[in-house]
Design an enzyme around this catalytic site. Sequence first.
Site, PDB file in Angstrom:
ATOM      1  N   ASP A  32      34.484 -28.632 -26.983  1.00 31.48           N
ATOM      2  CA  ASP A  32      33.701 -27.904 -25.854  1.00 31.48           C
ATOM      3  C   ASP A  32      33.767 -28.587 -24.596  1.00 31.48           C
ATOM      4  OD1 ASP A  32      31.166 -26.509 -24.858  1.00 31.48           O
ATOM      5  OD2 ASP A  32      30.258 -28.610 -25.007  1.00 31.48           O
ATOM      6  N   ASP A  72      31.678 -28.321 -21.256  1.00 31.04           N
ATOM      7  CA  ASP A  72      30.423 -28.775 -20.332  1.00 31.04           C
ATOM      8  C   ASP A  72      29.498 -29.723 -21.071  1.00 31.04           C
ATOM      9  OD1 ASP A  72      30.276 -26.907 -17.921  1.00 31.04           O
ATOM     10  OD2 ASP A  72      30.858 -25.704 -19.480  1.00 31.04           O
ATOM     11  N   GLU A  74      27.267 -29.451 -16.745  1.00 33.96           N
ATOM     12  CA  GLU A  74      27.064 -28.147 -16.743  1.00 33.96           C
ATOM     13  C   GLU A  74      27.586 -27.493 -15.638  1.00 33.96           C
ATOM     14  OE1 GLU A  74      26.320 -26.658 -19.650  1.00 33.96           O
ATOM     15  OE2 GLU A  74      25.712 -28.485 -20.795  1.00 33.96           O
ATOM     16  N   SER A 115      35.178 -22.948 -24.449  1.00 34.52           N
ATOM     17  CA  SER A 115      33.770 -23.313 -23.789  1.00 34.52           C
ATOM     18  C   SER A 115      33.208 -21.799 -23.467  1.00 34.52           C
ATOM     19  CB  SER A 115      34.229 -23.825 -22.313  1.00 34.52           C
ATOM     20  OG  SER A 115      33.217 -23.887 -21.764  1.00 34.52           O
ATOM     21  N   GLY A 116      31.890 -22.014 -23.340  1.00 33.34           N
ATOM     22  CA  GLY A 116      30.841 -20.988 -22.868  1.00 33.34           C
ATOM     23  C   GLY A 116      31.027 -20.800 -21.368  1.00 33.34           C
ATOM     24  N   LYS A 144      33.638 -18.972 -29.977  1.00 32.92           N
ATOM     25  CA  LYS A 144      34.114 -20.204 -30.448  1.00 32.92           C
ATOM     26  C   LYS A 144      34.571 -20.358 -31.924  1.00 32.92           C
ATOM     27  CE  LYS A 144      31.646 -23.070 -26.802  1.00 32.92           C
ATOM     28  NZ  LYS A 144      30.995 -24.167 -26.577  1.00 32.92           N
ATOM     29  N   ASP A 190      28.154 -30.313 -28.127  1.00 36.47           N
ATOM     30  CA  ASP A 190      26.762 -30.985 -27.762  1.00 36.47           C
ATOM     31  C   ASP A 190      25.572 -29.808 -27.993  1.00 36.47           C
ATOM     32  OD1 ASP A 190      25.652 -30.575 -24.374  1.00 36.47           O
ATOM     33  OD2 ASP A 190      27.649 -29.736 -25.111  1.00 36.47           O
ATOM     34  N   ASN A 214      25.346 -23.627 -29.316  1.00 33.44           N
ATOM     35  CA  ASN A 214      26.405 -22.712 -29.358  1.00 33.44           C
ATOM     36  C   ASN A 214      27.793 -23.167 -29.763  1.00 33.44           C
ATOM     37  OD1 ASN A 214      26.885 -24.082 -26.790  1.00 33.44           O
ATOM     38  ND2 ASN A 214      28.050 -22.502 -26.110  1.00 33.44           N
TER      39      ASN A 214
END
EC number: 3.1.3.3
Length: 235
Positions: free
Chosen positions: A28, A30, A37, A118-119, A167, A190, A193
């Site tokens: 991931d 952020d 973030e 990543s989102g 993801k 972390d 998601n």
Amino acid sequence: MQFFAHGLHLRGFTPPLQLADFRLIAFDMDSTLINIECVDEIADAAGRKAEVAAITEAAMRGEIADYKESLRRRVALLAGVPAAALEDVYTRRLRLNPGAEALVRGCQAAGLKTLLVSGGFTFFTDRLRDRLQLDFTRSNVLGIVDGKLDGTLVDQPWGDICDGAEKRKMLLETCAALGVDPKQSIAMGDGANDLPMMGAAGLSVAYHAKPAVREQAMVSIESGGLDRLLEVVRP
């Protein structure tokens, strides 16, 4: 979760594992690979950091079930922010988390491929890919019109938004493309998601994570840097 060393907790296996037994590591971005973030920091340019950060925190804790909707809400609040703010966030606020480069280099030296999923946004994942020589990325594209964010996300060939399901899908697709079993992959994250891809991987790693993520991960790093994973999975 069993205690292994100070700030390092394990579940469901006995260390050490061998890094060479894995073929892929997925990160991931952020608050995992990096210290911020990004969406919250972009919102700061619009004077809306507190509002956006509250939504981000709820989404990462799993208190908002629909990640896509939560991201659309946050991105809508960025409308009108100059695109130049993205560069400012990258150069002035974004830092690799402690141990990030050491872990990436250790994995690369052991022959693992690297995936950043990543989102967050391609503006940042593309730069980190080039900086760290990562093999694969997947993230979201911010809409920009006349030099300003327009408050939307741009659809991509694979879909609309990289959420938890995407993801996981990207992790599995990358394993398939490499011809490896998903159990030969490591996934680090972390937030809520990240749980779908962590659940699909052979080794799931929580990094300074939200409670729900710490409770489900096989490895939870609760103090120190990302490279503490190398205490458990030896080069």
